[in-house]
Design a protein around this motif. Sequence first.
Motif, PDB file in Angstrom:
ATOM      1  N   LYS B   3      43.440  37.406  37.363  1.00 26.13           N
ATOM      2  CA  LYS B   3      42.484  38.198  36.596  1.00 26.13           C
ATOM      3  C   LYS B   3      43.105  37.501  34.996  1.00 26.13           C
ATOM      4  O   LYS B   3      42.393  37.077  34.470  1.00 26.13           O
ATOM      5  CB  LYS B   3      42.157  39.407  36.420  1.00 26.13           C
ATOM      6  N   LYS B   4      44.400  37.904  34.848  1.00 23.02           N
ATOM      7  CA  LYS B   4      45.131  37.722  33.805  1.00 23.02           C
ATOM      8  C   LYS B   4      45.225  36.043  33.242  1.00 23.02           C
ATOM      9  O   LYS B   4      44.764  35.987  31.952  1.00 23.02           O
ATOM     10  CB  LYS B   4      46.591  38.184  33.827  1.00 23.02           C
ATOM     11  N   VAL B   5      45.419  35.353  34.339  1.00 23.82           N
ATOM     12  CA  VAL B   5      45.539  33.852  34.118  1.00 23.82           C
ATOM     13  C   VAL B   5      44.137  33.559  33.764  1.00 23.82           C
ATOM     14  O   VAL B   5      44.201  32.590  32.926  1.00 23.82           O
ATOM     15  CB  VAL B   5      45.918  33.296  35.497  1.00 23.82           C
ATOM     16  N   ILE B   6      43.118  33.864  34.376  1.00 27.84           N
ATOM     17  CA  ILE B   6      41.566  33.189  34.012  1.00 27.84           C
ATOM     18  C   ILE B   6      41.410  33.958  32.712  1.00 27.84           C
ATOM     19  O   ILE B   6      41.039  32.921  31.859  1.00 27.84           O
ATOM     20  CB  ILE B   6      40.781  33.805  34.803  1.00 27.84           C
ATOM     21  N   ILE B   7      41.841  35.098  32.182  1.00 25.01           N
ATOM     22  CA  ILE B   7      41.656  35.451  30.815  1.00 25.01           C
ATOM     23  C   ILE B   7      42.270  34.523  29.700  1.00 25.01           C
ATOM     24  O   ILE B   7      41.524  34.361  28.784  1.00 25.01           O
ATOM     25  CB  ILE B   7      41.805  36.933  30.720  1.00 25.01           C
ATOM     26  N   ILE B   8      43.559  34.396  30.084  1.00 28.52           N
ATOM     27  CA  ILE B   8      44.292  33.485  29.313  1.00 28.52           C
ATOM     28  C   ILE B   8      43.930  32.015  29.125  1.00 28.52           C
ATOM     29  O   ILE B   8      43.841  31.558  27.730  1.00 28.52           O
ATOM     30  CB  ILE B   8      45.914  33.655  29.496  1.00 28.52           C
ATOM     31  N   ALA B   9      43.667  31.515  30.225  1.00 33.47           N
ATOM     32  CA  ALA B   9      42.853  30.206  30.262  1.00 33.47           C
ATOM     33  C   ALA B   9      41.550  30.168  29.456  1.00 33.47           C
ATOM     34  O   ALA B   9      41.619  29.176  28.708  1.00 33.47           O
ATOM     35  CB  ALA B   9      42.651  29.630  31.571  1.00 33.47           C
ATOM     36  N   PHE B  10      40.779  31.043  29.492  1.00 29.27           N
ATOM     37  CA  PHE B  10      39.558  31.088  29.086  1.00 29.27           C
ATOM     38  C   PHE B  10      39.813  31.195  27.461  1.00 29.27           C
ATOM     39  O   PHE B  10      39.107  30.748  26.518  1.00 29.27           O
ATOM     40  CB  PHE B  10      38.824  32.336  29.510  1.00 29.27           C
ATOM     41  N   SER B  11      40.774  32.149  27.136  1.00 32.50           N
ATOM     42  CA  SER B  11      40.928  32.289  25.519  1.00 32.50           C
ATOM     43  C   SER B  11      41.375  31.236  24.953  1.00 32.50           C
ATOM     44  O   SER B  11      41.076  30.687  23.817  1.00 32.50           O
ATOM     45  CB  SER B  11      42.089  33.385  25.447  1.00 32.50           C
TER      46      SER B  11
END
Lengths: 203, 173
Positions: B3-11
Amino acid sequence: MKSTALVCCIIALLFISCATPEATQEELVKYVEDEGNGLKIKEEVGEFVFTLQYKPIEYMAINELGNKNGDTTGLAGTKEALSEMEQFNLTIESKDGKTEMLKNQIQNDEDYFRRIEYFSMAAEKDIKMISGKDTLPCVLYHFERSYDITPYSKMVIGFKKNAKENIEDRVISFNESILGIGTINFRVKNKDIKNIPQLIVAK
Amino acid sequence: MKKKVIIIAFSVAVFCVLGSAIYLWVLPKTAYVEVANLYDSFEMKKELETKFQKTQKEREKILDSLKTELSFISRKIEISGRKNTSEIEEFYKKRENIELKQQQFDEDTDAMAEEFKSQIWKRLNQYIDDYGKAKGYDYLYGVDNSYTFLYHKKGNDITEDLKKYVEQRYKGK
């Protein structure tokens, strides 16, 4: 059955879209004077603004009869008298909107009087209408001075109608030789002339 | 973790998109024009050039005919053995007249060339101004041989497009 109805609808739509719209006197005047309809063309060059206004017969007749309140008495006769020519107003205005055109950027009184002489007597031969391959001379010319009342001066110009005028664009070419501008061309598209709404005439 | 990775990638993606948008918004829109090319191809310039050459030829014709007349008088004087004083007087008068006319023509030609040049530039400047406004440019650079611009990327050349616009405007909208 369904396809017949569809064909009928398409024909009806085509008929509606091809029909020339109608307008009252007031609407017609508004339409003709609206720059978006291609009958009034503005061209800014240097310190001057040139405006060409195409004048359809109905528009001239309305202006000549001097009423826009729907009274069409005398319209047919006036229209017939005006139908020999295609007429335009060519207005020249100072860009600053204040200085009288004839006085804009002159060095001395001599320049002013030279301009008056040019626009009163000589400008006529420098104005032509190109319609297809035909170049027509100006047969009607009248210069209206503003006497410092307005920043613009108006020329009423007219050209004899010719047979090709129903298919070709009209290019009004003014090769002026007093303001230091040179040739200026205005194109009134034939399609824009064809799109002019028909005047509703009371019977 | 995922989830963290997805959030970072999205940001990062949002940051990149926003950054590019702001960069494009702030960055002035520029292009360059080959001035000589535009000037030479302008219809008004060609028309005035023809008019200029025609006037020059007419003036040359007038001067030529005056010079022929003068040489005719000169021959007559030579044949008469320089005895006819009225012919000699006429010769000098005509020669002076030719010199004056030549000087007047030269001055008029210079003034005419200046006037035409000014008319062409007045019109081109107006059209370039209108073109720039219509296409949303912040700057249009003129490229010529004055070494003001030492390098320009070829892709930003709008000369051809501007030439088309200028011709259209000159011939009427």
